[in-house]
Design an enzyme around this catalytic site. Structure first.
Site, PDB file in Angstrom:
ATOM      1  N   GLU A  35       0.853  -1.198   0.000  1.00 43.80           N
ATOM      2  CA  GLU A  35       0.000   0.000   0.000  1.00 43.80           C
ATOM      3  C   GLU A  35       0.886   1.244   0.000  1.00 43.80           C
ATOM      4  O   GLU A  35       1.829   1.346   0.786  1.00 43.80           O
ATOM      5  CB  GLU A  35      -0.923   0.004   1.222  1.00 43.80           C
ATOM      6  CG  GLU A  35      -1.707   1.273   1.439  1.00 43.80           C
ATOM      7  CD  GLU A  35      -2.552   1.676   0.241  1.00 43.80           C
ATOM      8  OE1 GLU A  35      -2.542   2.877  -0.110  1.00 43.80           O
ATOM      9  OE2 GLU A  35      -3.233   0.797  -0.346  1.00 43.80           O
ATOM     10  N   GLU A  37      -0.229   4.441   0.475  1.00 42.87           N
ATOM     11  CA  GLU A  37      -0.714   5.598   1.229  1.00 42.87           C
ATOM     12  C   GLU A  37      -1.373   5.231   2.548  1.00 42.87           C
ATOM     13  O   GLU A  37      -0.822   5.473   3.618  1.00 42.87           O
ATOM     14  CB  GLU A  37      -1.698   6.391   0.358  1.00 42.87           C
ATOM     15  CG  GLU A  37      -1.926   7.804   0.830  1.00 42.87           C
ATOM     16  CD  GLU A  37      -2.682   8.639  -0.198  1.00 42.87           C
ATOM     17  OE1 GLU A  37      -2.875   9.835   0.052  1.00 42.87           O
ATOM     18  OE2 GLU A  37      -3.079   8.083  -1.255  1.00 42.87           O
ATOM     19  N   GLY A  40      -6.755   0.510   4.123  1.00 41.58           N
ATOM     20  CA  GLY A  40      -8.179   0.810   3.997  1.00 41.58           C
ATOM     21  C   GLY A  40      -8.510   1.530   2.718  1.00 41.58           C
ATOM     22  O   GLY A  40      -9.667   1.609   2.314  1.00 41.58           O
ATOM     23  N   GLY A 182     -24.140  11.770  -9.827  1.00 43.99           N
ATOM     24  CA  GLY A 182     -24.019  10.385  -9.393  1.00 43.99           C
ATOM     25  C   GLY A 182     -23.967  10.350  -7.879  1.00 43.99           C
ATOM     26  O   GLY A 182     -24.233  11.343  -7.201  1.00 43.99           O
ATOM     27  N   GLU A 203     -26.269  18.247 -14.242  1.00 40.73           N
ATOM     28  CA  GLU A 203     -26.124  16.879 -14.743  1.00 40.73           C
ATOM     29  C   GLU A 203     -26.238  16.885 -16.266  1.00 40.73           C
ATOM     30  O   GLU A 203     -27.202  17.432 -16.812  1.00 40.73           O
ATOM     31  CB  GLU A 203     -27.189  15.975 -14.136  1.00 40.73           C
ATOM     32  CG  GLU A 203     -27.272  14.573 -14.717  1.00 40.73           C
ATOM     33  CD  GLU A 203     -25.956  13.823 -14.665  1.00 40.73           C
ATOM     34  OE1 GLU A 203     -25.497  13.362 -15.735  1.00 40.73           O
ATOM     35  OE2 GLU A 203     -25.379  13.710 -13.566  1.00 40.73           O
ATOM     36  N   ASP A 310     -12.262  -1.330  -8.299  1.00 46.65           N
ATOM     37  CA  ASP A 310     -12.474  -0.229  -9.238  1.00 46.65           C
ATOM     38  C   ASP A 310     -11.573  -0.308 -10.462  1.00 46.65           C
ATOM     39  O   ASP A 310     -11.968   0.110 -11.555  1.00 46.65           O
ATOM     40  CB  ASP A 310     -12.242   1.113  -8.535  1.00 46.65           C
ATOM     41  CG  ASP A 310     -13.363   1.476  -7.573  1.00 46.65           C
ATOM     42  OD1 ASP A 310     -14.357   0.722  -7.512  1.00 46.65           O
ATOM     43  OD2 ASP A 310     -13.243   2.501  -6.880  1.00 46.65           O
ATOM     44  N   HIS A 443     -43.860  -6.603  11.944  1.00 46.23           N
ATOM     45  CA  HIS A 443     -44.627  -5.354  12.064  1.00 46.23           C
ATOM     46  C   HIS A 443     -44.371  -4.743  13.438  1.00 46.23           C
ATOM     47  O   HIS A 443     -44.306  -5.475  14.439  1.00 46.23           O
ATOM     48  CB  HIS A 443     -46.119  -5.644  11.900  1.00 46.23           C
ATOM     49  CG  HIS A 443     -46.995  -4.463  12.164  1.00 46.23           C
ATOM     50  ND1 HIS A 443     -47.192  -3.469  11.227  1.00 46.23           N
ATOM     51  CD2 HIS A 443     -47.718  -4.105  13.267  1.00 46.23           C
ATOM     52  CE1 HIS A 443     -48.004  -2.558  11.746  1.00 46.23           C
ATOM     53  NE2 HIS A 443     -48.343  -2.921  12.986  1.00 46.23           N
TER      54      HIS A 443
END
Length: 464
Positions: A35, A37, A40, A182, A203, A310, A443
């Site tokens: 990692e 940086e 997480g 978004g 948008e 991503d 309920h």
């Protein structure tokens, strides 16, 4: 130059990478995670978690102003922006520290530095102490993504912000322009609007929240406008002129140009994958529009090299990345997990009101050739929603008329980001309308609306 060998090296410690590392370690694989940086990743440090902390403060602030509605009284209501931000950063710091504990608990080697892949099965890491060489037959890329910046709309951290700047604002905007509606854009618009900023959302598509069902997006838009937001659809920001503490935005809509002045702009126009400077092209990895091309099991086509989260493309969601991480670790360990089904992954937006969905929208279902049955149930027909003082909302379900398959579910209103998982489980189990109709919902709960929406699709709604 230090050299170490592992069964698995994970590059990137976000919600995809660190979960992949944990699962690999659980399966008995000698695992290392790199990692550059923060443990997480963006989600925990600069994304999902700190934004939700900010939005919680805004939600409480909003409720304080409604004290009279609940038979309560509150005077001198205000906020300290620095304290709100401090709480958000504290939440992120606490969780980031927890990731470090999980790495130690699972005996995962952590190397902090910038990684490159000079050869197949090799990760070179530039650390503050020099270069480390990590060798492994299996490498998992989980380098994530960053904010897209368009020419002329680049952030400067002063007048024009990305999500990172918006998380630690130097000031409270008075007249705010948010470019893009978004999840990221509309969440920040909701936060700053609730705290009193005059907020305009622009948008380029024909509706806000363009990936959502059109009916749900339209409902949300009306609520945003009731709260004072200005929503401008089918509008493009062509350029930003910055001078003397203000920004002049050049807006194009229906072929006409106009200008408007703001003191702050947040650019939320999408993301780009972190694929540069890793050495991927030389290895033969295929990259399409800043994202690594993979198969259903996140394999890149280069033996032993996987890409998750991503960097591997849509949907750009932390929970998708985590699940891919688990799947890949199990594939490496010789197991046979099911591949990810993108249409069974829920999307959640934590604006006010919240928006959540899974599966096909009504329009997409029809485009795919389905004969559909659509059910709806409004929050105003639910006792718990009224008791909570949250009567504005809608639950919508889409079924295949021939088979009863649950094609999609779409919600707007209080706590729908918690409710949507019921439908996600339904899709995973290939539930039909009959299964859902015969399920007994407790309920009084908001979840009863999920049942009623299913019933409504078949003309059997009981309470509306």
């Amino acid at each position: 130059m230090a050299e170490q060998s592992f069964d698995v090296v994970v590059v990137g410690a976000g919600p995809g990478g660190y979960v992949a590392a944990i699962r690999a370690a659980q399966l008995g694989l000698k695992t290392c995670i790199v990692e550059r940086e923060h443990l997480g990743g963006i989600c925990l440090n600069w994304g999902c978690i700190p934004t939700k902390a900010l939005l919680r403060s805004a939600e409480v602030f909003h409720l304080m102003h409604r004290a009279k509605d609940f038979g309560l009284s509150a005077q001198g209501i205000g906020y300290d922006l620095d304290a709100v931000v401090k709480r958000s950063r504290g939440v992120a710091k606490q969780l980031s520290g927890g990731i470090g504990h999980l790495m130690k608990k699972n005996k995962i080697t952590v190397v902090m530095g910038t990684a490159t892949l000079p050869a197949q099965g090799v990760v070179s890491v530039a650390t503050d102490k020099g270069t480390e060489t990590l060798k492994a037959p299996n490498i998992i890329l989980a380098t994530g993504a960053r904010a897209r910046e368009l020419p002329g709309l680049e952030a400067d951290g002063d007048l024009v912000w990305t999500y990172k700047h918006a998380l630690v604002p130097k000031r409270m905007p008075k007249n705010l322009l948010v470019i893009g509606s978004g999840a990221i854009g509309i969440e920040f618009a909701s936060f700053f609007n609730t705290l009193g900023a005059k907020t305009t959302v622009v948008e380029v598509m024909d509706r806000v929240l363009p990936v959502e069902d059109a009916e749900i997006a339209g409902f949300a838009k009306k609520q945003f406008e009731k709260q004072g937001m200005v929503i401008r659809e089918k509008t493009t920001v062509k350029k930003l002129d910055r001078a003397n503490g203000k920004v002049t935005a050049h807006l194009e809509s229906n072929g006409k140009m106009e200008t408007a002045e703001f003191d702050t702009v947040i650019s939320a126009v999408g993301i780009v994958g972190n694929v540069e400077n890793l050495g991927l092209e030389a290895l033969g990895v295929t990259i399409d529009r800043t994202h690594v091309v993979t198969d259903a099991y996140c394999r890149t086509g280069v033996p032993g090299l996987y890409a998750i989260g991503d960097i591997a493309g849509a949907p750009w969601l932390a929970h998708k990345a985590s699940h891919e991480g688990v799947m890949v670790a199990e594939v490496i360990a010789g197991q046979h997990p099911h591949p990810i089904k993108p249409n069974s992954i829920a999307g959640c937006t934590y604006c006010h009101p919240q928006v959540a969905s899974v599966g096909l929208t009504e329009a997409k279902a029809r485009e795919a050739g389905h004969d559909v049955k659509v059910g709806r149930f409004p929050f105003i027909g639910n006792g718990k929603a009224i008791a909570l003082g949250e009567p504005e909302g809608l639950v919508k379900t889409v079924f295949d008329a021939k088979t009863g398959e649950l094609l999609g579910a779409h919600m707007v209103g209080a706590e729908v980001t918690e409710l949507i998982q019921g439908y996600v489980i339904g899709r995973t189990l290939e539930t039909t309308e009959e299964d859902l109709m015969h399920t007994v919902f407790p309920h009084p709960t908001l979840s009863e609306m999920m049942h009623e929406s299913v019933l409504d699709a078949y003309g059997r709604a009981l309470h509306f």
